[in-house]
Design an enzyme around this catalytic site. Structure first.
Site, PDB file in Angstrom:
ATOM      1  N   CYS A 103     -34.102 -43.581 -97.707  1.00  0.00           N
ATOM      2  CA  CYS A 103     -34.246 -45.019 -97.889  1.00  0.00           C
ATOM      3  C   CYS A 103     -35.615 -45.439 -97.382  1.00  0.00           C
ATOM      4  O   CYS A 103     -36.352 -44.648 -96.805  1.00  0.00           O
ATOM      5  CB  CYS A 103     -33.177 -45.732 -97.100  1.00  0.00           C
ATOM      6  SG  CYS A 103     -31.545 -45.052 -97.419  1.00  0.00           S
ATOM      7  N   ARG A 153     -38.868 -44.943-102.446  1.00  0.00           N
ATOM      8  CA  ARG A 153     -38.038 -44.065-101.619  1.00  0.00           C
ATOM      9  C   ARG A 153     -36.550 -44.148-101.973  1.00  0.00           C
ATOM     10  O   ARG A 153     -35.742 -43.394-101.470  1.00  0.00           O
ATOM     11  CB  ARG A 153     -38.211 -44.425-100.143  1.00  0.00           C
ATOM     12  CG  ARG A 153     -39.627 -44.230 -99.654  1.00  0.00           C
ATOM     13  CD  ARG A 153     -39.712 -44.553 -98.188  1.00  0.00           C
ATOM     14  NE  ARG A 153     -38.870 -43.676 -97.401  1.00  0.00           N
ATOM     15  CZ  ARG A 153     -39.203 -42.457 -97.031  1.00  0.00           C
ATOM     16  NH1 ARG A 153     -40.374 -41.971 -97.361  1.00  0.00           N
ATOM     17  NH2 ARG A 153     -38.375 -41.722 -96.328  1.00  0.00           N
ATOM     18  N   TRP A 204     -30.929 -45.800-100.867  1.00  0.00           N
ATOM     19  CA  TRP A 204     -30.547 -44.800-101.867  1.00  0.00           C
ATOM     20  C   TRP A 204     -29.294 -44.181-101.301  1.00  0.00           C
ATOM     21  O   TRP A 204     -29.321 -43.535-100.261  1.00  0.00           O
ATOM     22  CB  TRP A 204     -31.656 -43.768-102.006  1.00  0.00           C
ATOM     23  CG  TRP A 204     -31.418 -42.770-103.092  1.00  0.00           C
ATOM     24  CD1 TRP A 204     -31.684 -42.921-104.417  1.00  0.00           C
ATOM     25  CD2 TRP A 204     -30.871 -41.464-102.945  1.00  0.00           C
ATOM     26  NE1 TRP A 204     -31.334 -41.788-105.099  1.00  0.00           N
ATOM     27  CE2 TRP A 204     -30.832 -40.877-104.235  1.00  0.00           C
ATOM     28  CE3 TRP A 204     -30.388 -40.720-101.867  1.00  0.00           C
ATOM     29  CZ2 TRP A 204     -30.349 -39.595-104.465  1.00  0.00           C
ATOM     30  CZ3 TRP A 204     -29.911 -39.434-102.095  1.00  0.00           C
ATOM     31  CH2 TRP A 204     -29.906 -38.883-103.384  1.00  0.00           C
ATOM     32  N   ASN A 236     -32.111 -44.808 -92.077  1.00  0.00           N
ATOM     33  CA  ASN A 236     -32.420 -43.849 -93.122  1.00  0.00           C
ATOM     34  C   ASN A 236     -31.955 -42.488 -92.624  1.00  0.00           C
ATOM     35  O   ASN A 236     -32.359 -42.066 -91.542  1.00  0.00           O
ATOM     36  CB  ASN A 236     -33.935 -43.840 -93.381  1.00  0.00           C
ATOM     37  CG  ASN A 236     -34.358 -42.736 -94.325  1.00  0.00           C
ATOM     38  OD1 ASN A 236     -33.564 -42.267 -95.131  1.00  0.00           O
ATOM     39  ND2 ASN A 236     -35.608 -42.323 -94.225  1.00  0.00           N
ATOM     40  N   GLY A 237     -31.086 -41.814 -93.382  1.00  0.00           N
ATOM     41  CA  GLY A 237     -30.593 -40.507 -92.952  1.00  0.00           C
ATOM     42  C   GLY A 237     -29.079 -40.444 -93.051  1.00  0.00           C
ATOM     43  O   GLY A 237     -28.454 -41.311 -93.679  1.00  0.00           O
ATOM     44  N   GLU A 259     -41.460 -26.415-115.261  1.00  0.00           N
ATOM     45  CA  GLU A 259     -41.893 -27.754-114.880  1.00  0.00           C
ATOM     46  C   GLU A 259     -41.818 -28.716-116.071  1.00  0.00           C
ATOM     47  O   GLU A 259     -41.407 -29.872-115.920  1.00  0.00           O
ATOM     48  CB  GLU A 259     -43.322 -27.687-114.314  1.00  0.00           C
ATOM     49  CG  GLU A 259     -43.922 -29.010-113.909  1.00  0.00           C
ATOM     50  CD  GLU A 259     -43.148 -29.745-112.813  1.00  0.00           C
ATOM     51  OE1 GLU A 259     -42.215 -29.176-112.222  1.00  0.00           O
ATOM     52  OE2 GLU A 259     -43.477 -30.928-112.583  1.00  0.00           O
ATOM     53  N   LYS A 294     -39.657 -32.119-115.978  1.00  0.00           N
ATOM     54  CA  LYS A 294     -40.253 -33.446-116.239  1.00  0.00           C
ATOM     55  C   LYS A 294     -39.495 -34.160-117.344  1.00  0.00           C
ATOM     56  O   LYS A 294     -39.168 -35.333-117.219  1.00  0.00           O
ATOM     57  CB  LYS A 294     -41.726 -33.334-116.660  1.00  0.00           C
ATOM     58  CG  LYS A 294     -42.728 -33.041-115.579  1.00  0.00           C
ATOM     59  CD  LYS A 294     -43.007 -34.175-114.640  1.00  0.00           C
ATOM     60  CE  LYS A 294     -42.129 -34.117-113.420  1.00  0.00           C
ATOM     61  NZ  LYS A 294     -42.454 -33.208-112.370  1.00  0.00           N
ATOM     62  N   GLU A 307     -35.900 -35.261-116.246  1.00  0.00           N
ATOM     63  CA  GLU A 307     -35.759 -36.259-115.181  1.00  0.00           C
ATOM     64  C   GLU A 307     -36.205 -37.652-115.587  1.00  0.00           C
ATOM     65  O   GLU A 307     -35.697 -38.633-115.063  1.00  0.00           O
ATOM     66  CB  GLU A 307     -36.446 -35.813-113.881  1.00  0.00           C
ATOM     67  CG  GLU A 307     -37.945 -35.889-113.872  1.00  0.00           C
ATOM     68  CD  GLU A 307     -38.557 -35.471-112.544  1.00  0.00           C
ATOM     69  OE1 GLU A 307     -38.028 -35.825-111.493  1.00  0.00           O
ATOM     70  OE2 GLU A 307     -39.588 -34.777-112.576  1.00  0.00           O
ATOM     71  N   HIS A 356     -31.402 -12.808-124.355  1.00  0.00           N
ATOM     72  CA  HIS A 356     -30.289 -12.397-123.496  1.00  0.00           C
ATOM     73  C   HIS A 356     -29.217 -13.478-123.409  1.00  0.00           C
ATOM     74  O   HIS A 356     -28.424 -13.493-122.473  1.00  0.00           O
ATOM     75  CB  HIS A 356     -30.821 -12.013-122.109  1.00  0.00           C
ATOM     76  CG  HIS A 356     -31.769 -10.849-122.172  1.00  0.00           C
ATOM     77  ND1 HIS A 356     -31.337  -9.567-122.373  1.00  0.00           N
ATOM     78  CD2 HIS A 356     -33.122 -10.798-122.131  1.00  0.00           C
ATOM     79  CE1 HIS A 356     -32.389  -8.751-122.424  1.00  0.00           C
ATOM     80  NE2 HIS A 356     -33.488  -9.488-122.287  1.00  0.00           N
ATOM     81  N   LYS A 379     -37.894 -40.554-104.381  1.00  0.00           N
ATOM     82  CA  LYS A 379     -39.159 -39.840-104.246  1.00  0.00           C
ATOM     83  C   LYS A 379     -39.119 -38.782-103.154  1.00  0.00           C
ATOM     84  O   LYS A 379     -39.629 -37.701-103.310  1.00  0.00           O
ATOM     85  CB  LYS A 379     -40.269 -40.856-103.967  1.00  0.00           C
ATOM     86  CG  LYS A 379     -41.650 -40.238-103.856  1.00  0.00           C
ATOM     87  CD  LYS A 379     -42.102 -39.657-105.175  1.00  0.00           C
ATOM     88  CE  LYS A 379     -43.405 -38.926-105.093  1.00  0.00           C
ATOM     89  NZ  LYS A 379     -43.560 -38.010-106.241  1.00  0.00           N
TER      90      LYS A 379
HETATM   91  C1  F6R Z   1     -39.805 -33.697-109.609  1.00  0.00           C
HETATM   92  C2  F6R Z   1     -39.942 -33.969-108.188  1.00  0.00           C
HETATM   93  C3  F6R Z   1     -39.101 -33.212-107.234  1.00  0.00           C
HETATM   94  C4  F6R Z   1     -39.921 -32.824-105.988  1.00  0.00           C
HETATM   95  C5  F6R Z   1     -38.992 -32.206-104.934  1.00  0.00           C
HETATM   96  C6  F6R Z   1     -39.759 -31.706-103.734  1.00  0.00           C
HETATM   97  O1  F6R Z   1     -40.670 -34.480-110.358  1.00  0.00           O
HETATM   98  O2  F6R Z   1     -40.697 -34.804-107.789  1.00  0.00           O
HETATM   99  O3  F6R Z   1     -38.537 -32.086-107.827  1.00  0.00           O
HETATM  100  O4  F6R Z   1     -40.926 -31.944-106.359  1.00  0.00           O
HETATM  101  O5  F6R Z   1     -38.050 -33.148-104.535  1.00  0.00           O
HETATM  102  O6  F6R Z   1     -40.460 -32.728-103.127  1.00  0.00           O
HETATM  103  P1  F6R Z   1     -41.606 -32.444-102.073  1.00  0.00           P
HETATM  104  O7  F6R Z   1     -42.715 -31.777-102.782  1.00  0.00           O
HETATM  105  O8  F6R Z   1     -41.978 -33.802-101.562  1.00  0.00           O
HETATM  106  O9  F6R Z   1     -41.012 -31.570-101.014  1.00  0.00           O
END
Ligand code: F6R
Length: 607
Positions: free
Chosen positions: A2, A27, A75, A101-102, A483, A487, A490, A506, A602
């Site tokens: 959060c 966040r 969140w 937060n937590g 990746e 992308k 998500e 396979h 994030k």
């Molecule tokens: C995808 C994304 C997540 C982060 C993951 C790790 O677009 O942003 O998969 O890469 O949550 O986050 P960090 O790098 O902050 O540890």
């Protein structure tokens, strides 16, 4: 996961808090709320959904009198995302408000004890349990700092909390354990927040709080103490140089697009101070004192994990260091074999990812040196790692990570070169070619990006009706395929799977039909002929194909996407933005909330 902010000062607190929350919305954003004391009464205003809903509610209330208060964007971790579970929460008699937060892991047990004592609960949250636990401790001690200390010693798990007392509203208390919390020191005002941008318009002087620390602020003073015995802790004030503009959209429609277009600068910034252009060599001053490990364990999550998979290939090839790459949430619950002479590299943009942090701690417990590859200065991982290599990418606001991966790949390429040079195993020819390639890369990417975007837009429109996608690659292009799939799923919510192209036969190839397209990353490297035959197998099942290729490729696919060439492995830096732009354009075309995709946050500070 959060965003929290506390303010004690001389301005009307609520607008300051709302503005701070807006900059923390990345966040987490399923509800938001504020608490402030006016006319000796504690007011709590909360709303489900985005911050705008809270602002609408506040419009009908006069909030100009309060000069201190707390605010939160949530969140959900406990309890469904509805108003009654939104923060702040207060204790039963309404005297204390708290934001958190937590996750307090033993909250059920604490709640049972409090229920027995006659406490009643209005929400399903662990935070309300914490508020009542502090209130209960306050009954026996009479002093709030002691009460918070007593309560937190009973709480297990992760927290950053801020507490506001209606009897003494100008003073706020906060504490942290495994969740981010920073303090901003202003003139006649002080701030507490999960992240610096929350208070950056007001002050650049920051104190980073550590686990087990508690802080007391009012408008004119602040003090930090040990949460267990309240003994004073000396802290250093850091001056932050980046400005809040860097965290704004800068004319782009979305932060994600802005961050994709920032990548040329991100590469140059990551190279800054690490290239000796005259000698055509690489120096990593951060690692000069550290021994080169006999084996490197890379631990990370999500996009950072994909960067690790990419880096492994260069570290093995250029530096001769054997590398294993593991998802942090798996690594932390195994008993990985780590031996003397080895090292762990944790990769994290935010520096706060709970699983990655736990992986770091596991490695340290076993006595291995830990290198952190982080973007956020002063983050938990940056502080706990033995050595930090910063990616220097600037704040990444969009939930979908883009420029962070480019910066991580740049740093990993530098690390592979640096160790290869130090060990004397990197051929001079490779060193020179790599340095030349890196020097040209930012300019090359800068001039390619507008054209790439146009092509991405065209292809995204053509293919956005697909319900599923495969992303395929081999070698260095395999992590890029993973990746690309991450992308797309998500932000556009189109189902996508990333595979090593050679794995298709396979099993996965059974899914191919004209409605199930494939996006292949097929640069002109040694593996190109292999990828080409994998794609022919897809075509034989009537699968449509987009293929990122280099000029002159002899692939007869539905949508060849010719990208510019860079030296050897550096071509990945031109393929990655194409994948990012394709997802971006698809999501934007489908009208999705690009910067804040559903169900995501994030910074993943819970496991
Ligand atoms: C995808 C994304 C997540 C982060 C993951 C790790 O677009 O942003 O998969 O890469 O949550 O986050 P960090 O790098 O902050 O540890």
């Amino acid at each position: 996961m959060c965003g929290i902010i506390g303010y004690a000062g001389h301005r009307p607190a609520v607008p300051v808090i709302i503005e701070g929350l807006r900059r923390l919305e990345y966040r987490g954003y399923d509800s938001a709320g504020v608490a402030f004391v006016q006319n000796k009464e504690l007011n709590i205003v909360r709303a489900e959904g985005k911050l705008a809903n809270l602002e609408t509610k506040l419009e009908s209330i006069n909030v100009t009198m309060a000069t201190s208060g707390i605010g939160h964007t949530r969140w959900a971790t406990h309890g469904v995302p509805v108003e009654r579970n939104a923060h702040p929460h207060c204790c039963q008699d309404g005297s204390l408000a708290i934001i958190h937060n937590g996750i307090i892991e033993n909250y059920q047990q604490l709640k049972a004890e409090l229920l027995e004592k006659g406490y009643e609960f209005r929400s399903e949250t662990d935070t309300e349990v914490c508020a009542n636990l502090i209130a209960e401790c306050l009954r026996s001690t009479g002093s709030l700092d002691t009460a918070i200390s007593m309560a937190l010693q009973r709480a297990e798990g992760a927290y950053a909390i801020v507490v506001c007392d209606s009897r003494n509203p100008g003073t706020l208390y906060a504490a942290r354990q495994s969740s981010p919390l920073v303090m901003g020191i202003g003139q006649g005002e002080n701030f507490l927040a999960s992240d610096i941008p929350a208070f950056l318009p007001y002050t650049r002087d920051v104190v980073f709080l550590e686990d087990g620390e508690m802080v007391r602020i009012d408008a004119n003073s602040w003090s930090v103490m040990n949460v267990k015995d309240l003994s004073p802790v000396e802290k250093q004030v850091h001056h932050i140089t980046w400005d809040v503009q860097a965290a704004q959209k800068g004319g782009y429609k979305h932060f994600m697009l802005k961050e994709i277009f920032e990548q040329p600068r991100v590469i140059s910034d990551c190279l800054t101070g690490r290239m000796d252009w005259k000698q055509r060599t690489v120096t990593l001053p951060e690692l000069e004192q550290a021994a080169i490990p006999s084996r490197l364990h890379i631990v990370a999550c999500g996009t950072s994990f994909h960067a690790g998979l990419w880096g492994k290939q260069l570290l093995e090839q250029w530096a001769g260091v054997p590398v294993s790459v593991e998802i942090a949430s798996e690594f932390r619950y195994r008993q990985p074999i780590m031996q003397q002479g080895e090292a762990v590299l944790v990769i994290s943009q935010s520096g706060e990812t709970a699983d990655t942090l736990a992986g770091l701690r596991l490695a340290k417990e076993q006595g291995l040196p830990v290198i952190g590859l982080c973007n956020v200065v002063g983050s938990s991982i940056a502080r706990e790692a033995d050595t930090v290599v910063y990616t220097q990418a600037g704040p990444e606001i969009s939930v979908a990570s883009t420029k962070a991966m480019t910066s991580q790949m740049t740093a990993l390429a530098l690390l592979a070169l640096y160790w290869g040079i130090r060990k004397g195993v990197l051929p001079d020819e490779t060193r020179r070619a790599a340095v030349d390639g890196l020097e040209k890369l930012p300019g090359q990417l800068e001039s390619e990006l507008p054209r790439m975007r146009e092509e991405a837009k065209r292809l995204a429109r053509e293919y956005s009706s697909a319900r599923s996608f495969f992303f395929l690659g081999r070698g260095l292009s395999y992590p890029l395929a993973l990746e690309g799939a991450l992308k797309l799923k998500e932000i556009s919510y189109i189902h996508a799977e990333g595979y090593a192209a050679g794995e298709m036969k396979h099993g996965p190839i059974a899914l191919i039909d004209p409605e199930f397209p494939t996006f292949a990353v097929a640069p002109a490297d040694d593996l190109y002929p292999k990828v080409k035959s994998n794609l022919q197998e897809v075509q034989a099942r009537s699968g449509r194909i987009i293929a990122l290729v280099h000029p002159g490729a002899d692939l007869a696919v539905d949508s060849p996407w010719v990208m510019a060439e860079a030296w050897g492995p550096l071509s990945s830096f031109l393929a990655l933005p194409a994948l990012q732009l394709f997802s971006y354009e698809a999501a934007d075309y489908l009208g999705k909330d690009v910067d804040q995709p559903r169900n995501l946050a994030k910074s993943v500070t819970v496991e």
